[in-house]
Design a protein around this motif. Structure first.
Motif, PDB file in Angstrom:
ATOM      1  N   LYS A  21       2.825  -6.418   8.338  1.00  0.00           N
ATOM      2  CA  LYS A  21       4.485  -6.528   8.507  1.00  0.00           C
ATOM      3  C   LYS A  21       4.994  -7.427   7.313  1.00  0.00           C
ATOM      4  O   LYS A  21       6.095  -6.818   6.696  1.00  0.00           O
ATOM      5  N   ALA A  22       4.175  -8.203   6.739  1.00  0.00           N
ATOM      6  CA  ALA A  22       4.678  -8.839   5.553  1.00  0.00           C
ATOM      7  C   ALA A  22       4.579  -8.054   4.243  1.00  0.00           C
ATOM      8  O   ALA A  22       5.646  -7.989   3.428  1.00  0.00           O
ATOM      9  N   ARG A  23       3.612  -7.032   4.394  1.00  0.00           N
ATOM     10  CA  ARG A  23       3.651  -6.323   2.980  1.00  0.00           C
ATOM     11  C   ARG A  23       4.640  -5.114   3.077  1.00  0.00           C
ATOM     12  O   ARG A  23       5.481  -4.961   2.016  1.00  0.00           O
ATOM     13  N   GLU A  24       5.016  -4.972   4.479  1.00  0.00           N
ATOM     14  CA  GLU A  24       5.991  -3.808   4.414  1.00  0.00           C
ATOM     15  C   GLU A  24       7.489  -4.255   4.219  1.00  0.00           C
ATOM     16  O   GLU A  24       8.201  -3.621   3.704  1.00  0.00           O
ATOM     17  N   SER A  25       7.626  -5.432   4.476  1.00  0.00           N
ATOM     18  CA  SER A  25       8.834  -6.332   4.523  1.00  0.00           C
ATOM     19  C   SER A  25       9.088  -6.491   2.776  1.00  0.00           C
ATOM     20  O   SER A  25      10.212  -6.682   2.439  1.00  0.00           O
ATOM     21  N   ARG A  26       8.178  -6.473   2.009  1.00  0.00           N
ATOM     22  CA  ARG A  26       8.322  -6.660   0.465  1.00  0.00           C
ATOM     23  C   ARG A  26       8.342  -5.243  -0.091  1.00  0.00           C
ATOM     24  O   ARG A  26       8.220  -5.185  -1.226  1.00  0.00           O
ATOM     25  N   GLY A  27       8.303  -4.310   0.716  1.00  0.00           N
ATOM     26  CA  GLY A  27       8.387  -2.898   0.198  1.00  0.00           C
ATOM     27  C   GLY A  27       7.187  -2.424  -0.673  1.00  0.00           C
ATOM     28  O   GLY A  27       7.392  -1.783  -1.413  1.00  0.00           O
ATOM     29  N   ILE A  28       5.944  -2.935  -0.248  1.00  0.00           N
ATOM     30  CA  ILE A  28       4.843  -2.654  -0.895  1.00  0.00           C
ATOM     31  C   ILE A  28       3.994  -1.498  -0.111  1.00  0.00           C
ATOM     32  O   ILE A  28       3.757  -1.848   1.127  1.00  0.00           O
ATOM     33  N   THR A  29       3.696  -0.604  -0.663  1.00  0.00           N
ATOM     34  CA  THR A  29       2.751   0.355  -0.078  1.00  0.00           C
ATOM     35  C   THR A  29       1.287  -0.031   0.162  1.00  0.00           C
ATOM     36  O   THR A  29       0.839  -0.771  -0.795  1.00  0.00           O
ATOM     37  N   ARG A  30       0.516   0.777   0.842  1.00  0.00           N
ATOM     38  CA  ARG A  30      -1.049   0.429   0.881  1.00  0.00           C
ATOM     39  C   ARG A  30      -1.704   0.639  -0.515  1.00  0.00           C
ATOM     40  O   ARG A  30      -2.492   0.149  -0.941  1.00  0.00           O
ATOM     41  N   GLU A  31      -1.277   2.032  -1.126  1.00  0.00           N
ATOM     42  CA  GLU A  31      -1.690   2.393  -2.424  1.00  0.00           C
ATOM     43  C   GLU A  31      -1.186   1.492  -3.385  1.00  0.00           C
ATOM     44  O   GLU A  31      -1.940   1.002  -4.263  1.00  0.00           O
ATOM     45  N   GLN A  32       0.049   0.823  -3.585  1.00  0.00           N
ATOM     46  CA  GLN A  32       0.398  -0.091  -4.369  1.00  0.00           C
ATOM     47  C   GLN A  32      -0.582  -1.407  -4.227  1.00  0.00           C
ATOM     48  O   GLN A  32      -1.076  -2.124  -5.219  1.00  0.00           O
ATOM     49  N   GLY A  38      -7.627  -3.966  -5.569  1.00  0.00           N
ATOM     50  CA  GLY A  38      -8.817  -3.486  -5.944  1.00  0.00           C
ATOM     51  C   GLY A  38      -9.567  -2.940  -4.783  1.00  0.00           C
ATOM     52  O   GLY A  38     -10.864  -2.718  -4.949  1.00  0.00           O
ATOM     53  N   TYR A  39      -8.983  -2.858  -3.732  1.00  0.00           N
ATOM     54  CA  TYR A  39      -9.649  -2.398  -2.353  1.00  0.00           C
ATOM     55  C   TYR A  39      -9.056  -1.061  -1.965  1.00  0.00           C
ATOM     56  O   TYR A  39      -7.947  -0.680  -2.377  1.00  0.00           O
ATOM     57  N   ALA A  40      -9.760  -0.084  -1.433  1.00  0.00           N
ATOM     58  CA  ALA A  40      -9.195   1.346  -1.250  1.00  0.00           C
ATOM     59  C   ALA A  40      -7.928   1.270   0.002  1.00  0.00           C
ATOM     60  O   ALA A  40      -8.124   0.398   0.868  1.00  0.00           O
ATOM     61  N   PRO A  41      -6.952   1.772  -0.047  1.00  0.00           N
ATOM     62  CA  PRO A  41      -6.079   1.896   0.841  1.00  0.00           C
ATOM     63  C   PRO A  41      -6.548   2.128   2.454  1.00  0.00           C
ATOM     64  O   PRO A  41      -6.053   1.559   3.274  1.00  0.00           O
ATOM     65  N   ARG A  42      -7.473   2.958   2.339  1.00  0.00           N
ATOM     66  CA  ARG A  42      -8.282   2.966   3.731  1.00  0.00           C
ATOM     67  C   ARG A  42      -8.857   1.706   4.222  1.00  0.00           C
ATOM     68  O   ARG A  42      -8.686   1.332   5.378  1.00  0.00           O
ATOM     69  N   HIS A  43      -9.361   0.979   3.533  1.00  0.00           N
ATOM     70  CA  HIS A  43      -9.938  -0.638   3.798  1.00  0.00           C
ATOM     71  C   HIS A  43      -8.855  -1.109   4.018  1.00  0.00           C
ATOM     72  O   HIS A  43      -8.896  -2.254   5.026  1.00  0.00           O
ATOM     73  N   ILE A  44      -7.410  -1.291   3.466  1.00  0.00           N
ATOM     74  CA  ILE A  44      -6.395  -2.036   3.858  1.00  0.00           C
ATOM     75  C   ILE A  44      -5.725  -1.657   5.267  1.00  0.00           C
ATOM     76  O   ILE A  44      -5.642  -2.479   6.096  1.00  0.00           O
ATOM     77  N   ILE A  47      -8.051  -3.025   8.002  1.00  0.00           N
ATOM     78  CA  ILE A  47      -7.792  -4.505   8.261  1.00  0.00           C
ATOM     79  C   ILE A  47      -6.447  -4.582   8.980  1.00  0.00           C
ATOM     80  O   ILE A  47      -6.451  -5.168   9.916  1.00  0.00           O
ATOM     81  N   GLU A  48      -5.508  -3.914   8.735  1.00  0.00           N
ATOM     82  CA  GLU A  48      -3.972  -3.982   9.238  1.00  0.00           C
ATOM     83  C   GLU A  48      -3.882  -3.486  10.494  1.00  0.00           C
ATOM     84  O   GLU A  48      -3.246  -3.956  11.360  1.00  0.00           O
ATOM     85  N   ASN A  49      -4.606  -2.430  10.896  1.00  0.00           N
ATOM     86  CA  ASN A  49      -4.510  -1.610  12.227  1.00  0.00           C
ATOM     87  C   ASN A  49      -5.702  -1.564  13.071  1.00  0.00           C
ATOM     88  O   ASN A  49      -5.265  -1.423  14.226  1.00  0.00           O
TER      89      ASN A  49
END
Length: 92
Positions: A21-32, A38-44, A47-49
């Motif tokens: 929620k905090a990441r999305e509120s800042r407009g940052i994608t998982r890829e960004q 330095g961690y894969a989007p899948r790893h993020i 953690i998130e979901n």
């Protein structure tokens, strides 16, 4: 598994959702974010979901980067006083 951790049962999912929620509120994608930390989007995503536990280093980096307070998740029975910034973020 280490004997000390056999009875450890902590659901990380709510903290992961707060980070998301905090990441999305800042407009940052998982890829960004992936490029920044330095961690894969899948790893993020895990953690998130999915409530996957991050390393302590990544955990501290994420909660610090996104100003996520974890007291209410770690100590759910303790009344937590939220800052005005935290109340605004939660309201979004």
């Amino acid at each position: 598994m280490d004997e000390r951790n056999i009875h450890f049962d902590f659901d990380f999912t709510p903290i992961g959702q707060a980070i998301k929620k905090a990441r999305e509120s800042r407009g940052i994608t998982r890829e960004q974010l992936s490029g920044i930390i330095g961690y894969a989007p899948r790893h993020i995503q895990a953690i998130e979901n999915e409530g996957q536990y991050p390393s302590i280093e990544l955990f501290i980096q994420l909660i610090t980067m996104f100003d996520v307070s974890v007291d209410e998740y770690i100590f759910p029975n303790k009344e937590v006083k939220k800052s005005s910034v935290r109340r605004r973020l939660d309201a979004q």
